[in-house]
Write an enzyme that holds these catalytic residues in place. Structure first.
Site, PDB file in Angstrom:
ATOM      1  N   ASP A   1      -4.729  -6.111  23.979  1.00  0.00           N
ATOM      2  CA  ASP A   1      -4.928  -4.675  23.799  1.00  0.00           C
ATOM      3  C   ASP A   1      -5.947  -4.129  24.796  1.00  0.00           C
ATOM      4  O   ASP A   1      -6.660  -4.886  25.465  1.00  0.00           O
ATOM      5  CB  ASP A   1      -5.360  -4.370  22.352  1.00  0.00           C
TER       6      ASP A   1
ATOM      7  N   ASP B   1      -9.675  -5.689   8.109  1.00  0.00           N
ATOM      8  CA  ASP B   1      -8.537  -5.163   7.348  1.00  0.00           C
ATOM      9  C   ASP B   1      -7.243  -5.932   7.651  1.00  0.00           C
ATOM     10  O   ASP B   1      -6.158  -5.471   7.326  1.00  0.00           O
ATOM     11  CB  ASP B   1      -8.355  -3.664   7.628  1.00  0.00           C
TER      12      ASP B   1
ATOM     13  N   HIS C   1      -6.072  -6.648  10.652  1.00  0.00           N
ATOM     14  CA  HIS C   1      -5.357  -6.271  11.883  1.00  0.00           C
ATOM     15  C   HIS C   1      -5.420  -7.382  12.926  1.00  0.00           C
ATOM     16  O   HIS C   1      -6.382  -8.145  12.991  1.00  0.00           O
ATOM     17  CB  HIS C   1      -5.828  -4.919  12.441  1.00  0.00           C
TER      18      HIS C   1
ATOM     19  N   GLU D   1      -2.936  -2.067  13.043  1.00  0.00           N
ATOM     20  CA  GLU D   1      -3.613  -1.778  11.780  1.00  0.00           C
ATOM     21  C   GLU D   1      -2.623  -1.872  10.615  1.00  0.00           C
ATOM     22  O   GLU D   1      -1.402  -1.874  10.838  1.00  0.00           O
ATOM     23  CB  GLU D   1      -4.204  -0.362  11.842  1.00  0.00           C
TER      24      GLU D   1
HETATM   25  C1  GLP Z   1     -10.887  -5.708  17.701  1.00  0.00           C
HETATM   26  C2  GLP Z   1      -9.819  -6.349  18.572  1.00  0.00           C
HETATM   27  C3  GLP Z   1      -9.132  -7.495  17.859  1.00  0.00           C
HETATM   28  C4  GLP Z   1     -10.165  -8.431  17.260  1.00  0.00           C
HETATM   29  C5  GLP Z   1     -10.995  -7.687  16.243  1.00  0.00           C
HETATM   30  C6  GLP Z   1     -12.046  -8.549  15.576  1.00  0.00           C
HETATM   31  O1  GLP Z   1     -10.374  -4.761  16.839  1.00  0.00           O
HETATM   32  N1  GLP Z   1      -8.838  -5.404  18.986  1.00  0.00           N
HETATM   33  O2  GLP Z   1      -8.295  -8.184  18.778  1.00  0.00           O
HETATM   34  O3  GLP Z   1      -9.535  -9.530  16.665  1.00  0.00           O
HETATM   35  O4  GLP Z   1     -11.657  -6.624  16.924  1.00  0.00           O
HETATM   36  O5  GLP Z   1     -13.187  -8.621  16.373  1.00  0.00           O
HETATM   37  P1  GLP Z   1     -14.373  -9.638  16.198  1.00  0.00           P
HETATM   38  O6  GLP Z   1     -13.882 -10.942  16.712  1.00  0.00           O
HETATM   39  O7  GLP Z   1     -15.473  -9.087  17.052  1.00  0.00           O
HETATM   40  O8  GLP Z   1     -14.707  -9.683  14.761  1.00  0.00           O
END
Ligand code: GLP
Length: 234
Positions: free
Chosen positions: A67, A129, A131, A136
């Protein structure tokens, strides 16, 4: 979908980096699907260290990131910048081989991935959540690369990387759940107590309320959790 529980993120990073590096040794022009966020950072650190120690080259490896933010005013907050500074700049990856979702003509990203031969190994984190990427809750299971509006919880979670919550982009382009499901192998990493609910839901009923639950239908997915993230599983 196979659950692997390890004591902490160091052990997970050690094992997942080994899996990535053995793929690169076996297939030097393999295609990696890569994720951002704090979760994969220890794994990227181990990849960098071991690639140096074992002289493993990434020059022919290709990558597609999950992303990228839209309308982001600060390049240093972009996922391109994150990947350059946390991985690409420290191994001999050719930046021309590294791809991010485009700002328009989104579906083209799926074609590009397919034309390249498909993702051999997709690394994923998970949001609180449930995702994955920026898919989402409510996202269609067969979605392709698309624009996603970020939920309030996600904007709040991601604001820790920004000076002010008002600077967090509110939309992003993300591989769809259908795009992710086409990967040949998937490794999802979840660490910390704040991921325990999302991991519980990932192993619960397959539902668009928890996007990661669709991974139960994938033939080769490993879910790596530390003890805290796995604490609500029976
Ligand atoms: C963002 C990214 C996801 C990632 C998520 C969790 O939303 N788009 O790809 O998995 O954050 O992030 P973290 O690893 O910092 O908890």
């Amino acid at each position: 979908m196979k659950l692997i529980v390890r004591k902490n993120d160091e052990q997970i990073a050690d094992e997942v980096s080994d899996l990535v590096l053995s793929l690169v040794k076996k297939n030097p022009s393999c295609i990696l699907g890569l994720a951002t966020g704090s979760t994969p950072i220890p794994t990227y650190k181990d990849i960098i260290r071991k690639a140096k120690e074992e002289k493993i080259s990434f020059k022919d490896v290709r990558s597609f990131n999950l992303d990228e933010y839209l309308n982001n005013k600060d390049f240093t907050q972009s996922y391109r910048y994150f990947m350059n500074s946390n991985l690409f700049d420290h191994i001999d990856m050719d930046k021309d081989n590294t791809h991010f979702p485009p700002e328009s003509d989104f579906a083209h990203y799926d074609d590009e991935i397919e034309k390249a031969g498909g993702v051999d190994l997709q690394i994923l984190g998970i949001g609180r959540d449930g995702h994955i990427g920026f898919n989402e809750p409510g996202t269609a299971f067969d979605s392709k690369t698309h624009v996603a509006a970020l939920k309030e919880t996600t904007i709040k979670d991601n604001s820790r990387f920004f000076k002010d919550i008002s600077l967090v982009p509110t939309s992003a382009v993300t591989m769809g759940l259908g795009t992710i499901m086409k990967s040949k192998k998937i490794i999802l990493i979840a660490t910390g107590k704040n991921k325990a609910e999302a991991i519980k839901a990932t192993f619960g009923k397959i539902s668009i309320d928890c996007p990661a639950s669709i991974l139960q239908n994938h033939p080769d997915t490993l879910i790596y959790c530390d003890e805290e993230a796995a604490s609500l599983l029976k």
